[in-house]
Design a protein around this motif. Sequence first.
Motif, mmCIF file in Angstrom:
data_model
loop_
_atom_site.group_PDB
_atom_site.id
_atom_site.type_symbol
_atom_site.label_atom_id
_atom_site.label_comp_id
_atom_site.label_asym_id
_atom_site.label_seq_id
_atom_site.Cartn_x
_atom_site.Cartn_y
_atom_site.Cartn_z
ATOM 1 N N ILE A 35 5.239 -2.362 -16.595
ATOM 2 C CA ILE A 35 4.254 -1.863 -15.626
ATOM 3 C C ILE A 35 3.961 -0.405 -15.949
ATOM 4 C CG2 ILE A 35 3.818 -1.379 -13.182
ATOM 5 C CD1 ILE A 35 5.677 -3.684 -12.480
ATOM 6 N N VAL A 36 2.683 -0.038 -15.921
ATOM 7 C CA VAL A 36 2.306 1.332 -16.245
ATOM 8 C C VAL A 36 2.830 2.287 -15.187
ATOM 9 C CG1 VAL A 36 0.230 0.607 -17.506
ATOM 10 C CG2 VAL A 36 0.080 1.117 -15.051
ATOM 11 N N LEU A 84 3.317 2.489 -5.504
ATOM 12 C CA LEU A 84 4.448 1.752 -4.944
ATOM 13 C C LEU A 84 4.018 0.413 -4.349
ATOM 14 C CD1 LEU A 84 7.429 1.625 -4.095
ATOM 15 C CD2 LEU A 84 6.816 2.873 -2.008
ATOM 16 N N VAL A 85 2.944 0.429 -3.546
ATOM 17 C CA VAL A 85 2.485 -0.830 -2.923
ATOM 18 C C VAL A 85 1.908 -1.763 -3.983
ATOM 19 C CG1 VAL A 85 0.989 -1.827 -1.152
ATOM 20 C CG2 VAL A 85 2.004 0.417 -0.788
ATOM 21 N N HIS A 86 1.243 -1.213 -4.976
ATOM 22 C CA HIS A 86 0.742 -2.004 -6.110
ATOM 23 C C HIS A 86 1.891 -2.772 -6.741
ATOM 24 C CE1 HIS A 86 -1.921 -1.958 -10.004
ATOM 25 N NE2 HIS A 86 -1.466 -3.160 -9.716
ATOM 26 N N ARG A 87 3.006 -2.110 -6.945
ATOM 27 C CA ARG A 87 4.166 -2.749 -7.572
ATOM 28 C C ARG A 87 4.775 -3.820 -6.672
ATOM 29 N NH1 ARG A 87 6.600 0.562 -11.797
ATOM 30 N NH2 ARG A 87 5.269 2.375 -12.172
ATOM 31 N N MET A 88 4.621 -3.658 -5.347
ATOM 32 C CA MET A 88 5.226 -4.615 -4.426
ATOM 33 C C MET A 88 4.649 -6.010 -4.592
ATOM 34 S SD MET A 88 5.582 -2.271 -0.967
ATOM 35 C CE MET A 88 6.187 -3.629 0.025
ATOM 36 N N TRP A 89 3.356 -6.116 -4.943
ATOM 37 C CA TRP A 89 2.816 -7.454 -5.202
ATOM 38 C C TRP A 89 2.790 -7.784 -6.693
ATOM 39 C CZ3 TRP A 89 -1.338 -7.783 -8.399
ATOM 40 C CH2 TRP A 89 -2.254 -6.714 -8.469
ATOM 41 N N LEU A 90 2.818 -6.766 -7.548
ATOM 42 C CA LEU A 90 2.758 -7.005 -8.988
ATOM 43 C C LEU A 90 4.080 -7.552 -9.524
ATOM 44 C CD1 LEU A 90 1.151 -6.858 -11.561
ATOM 45 C CD2 LEU A 90 1.751 -4.436 -11.767
ATOM 46 N N ILE A 138 -4.649 -4.948 -0.072
ATOM 47 C CA ILE A 138 -5.451 -4.006 0.714
ATOM 48 C C ILE A 138 -4.739 -2.668 0.836
ATOM 49 C CG2 ILE A 138 -6.375 -3.530 3.024
ATOM 50 C CD1 ILE A 138 -6.877 -6.547 3.303
ATOM 51 N N ARG A 139 -3.454 -2.703 1.160
ATOM 52 C CA ARG A 139 -2.689 -1.461 1.290
ATOM 53 C C ARG A 139 -2.603 -0.723 -0.042
ATOM 54 N NH1 ARG A 139 2.786 -3.422 3.653
ATOM 55 N NH2 ARG A 139 3.377 -1.281 3.079
ATOM 56 N N GLU A 192 -3.882 2.922 -0.996
ATOM 57 C CA GLU A 192 -2.966 3.853 -1.655
ATOM 58 C C GLU A 192 -3.607 4.439 -2.918
ATOM 59 O OE1 GLU A 192 1.675 3.434 -2.819
ATOM 60 O OE2 GLU A 192 0.319 2.144 -3.971
ATOM 61 N N ALA A 193 -4.400 3.621 -3.592
ATOM 62 C CA ALA A 193 -5.055 4.068 -4.817
ATOM 63 C C ALA A 193 -6.321 4.876 -4.549
ATOM 64 C CB ALA A 193 -5.393 2.856 -5.697
#
Length: 292
Positions: free
Chosen positions: A19-20, A25-31, A106-107, A111-112
């Motif tokens: 992962i880049v 953080l929230v991106h990683r939670m679903w990724l 969405i979150r 965040e982004a």
Amino acid sequence: MSATMDAAPGKPGPALGPIVETAGLVHRMWLIPMRDAYFASKLTTEEISEKSRCNGVKRLTSKGKVSELLRGAGAEGYPRWYRVLALHDVLSPSDLPLDRLKNLWIRGAEEAGRKASWIEGCLNDVKGQAGATSTGQPVIFPARRVLRARTVVLVVLSLVFTMTVGLVAYSEYLNLNNDIRSIDEGQNLVEVRAYIRVRPPTDTRNTLRVQLSRDVPVDLFSNTAVGRRESARAHDVLFLACRGRDDFLIAGTSYRVKEHWLKEFSTALPEDLNALPLCGTQEPSASTAPQG
């Protein structure tokens, strides 16, 4: 399988990169659950691209797009919902149900730094497609929930304020314009229809100054209004010019106030009231015009 693995055993082609670092953080939670499902699936990125078809159209147009999506990379910086939904449709991660994925996406978009219009546009793009909501209800984002809640609070406060101001204004209207009320005068009920406004006469010599301790009825005797009953307000200061049989004339007006009201609810002393001249016998003095 760990999400930090770069490839799963037996997968052909180049290994999937990590992962880049720019992924939030929230991106990683679903990724991370998506990557775990990818490693467990034994599918290649090219196979995932092929399986992402909807109505004959590939939503993940190439294996490179799949790889970017699984690494959190790409020129957009944060993936559009239709790409994430397509990946979820193919991999079906058991620990990431669709409703949780949508909420996290969405979150993560917020965040982004994505605007609500961008998020809503992405969600609207997939309505009617596989995985899209079928309720037809408008999407409410976390940030918008707060805004909507604040809006509701402001509307409620505004209504309460308006109602309060209206009640105060109406109450004042009743006082000034005299909603008919009654005062117990012995055994009789006397209607009080209006408050009078009395200003001091220009010449207060030969008058008696009294202050009321409560609202007191007064009578108006004039050519246009005979026997009209009104009221002087509590704490008003009256200047009495003369006395009649059982009442006193307020200087500069045609209003008269009963003797027993003055004795009970004013600063007047009986001897001072008795010292006033009889009406019609006092010396003329300057006064204000009749007031009402």
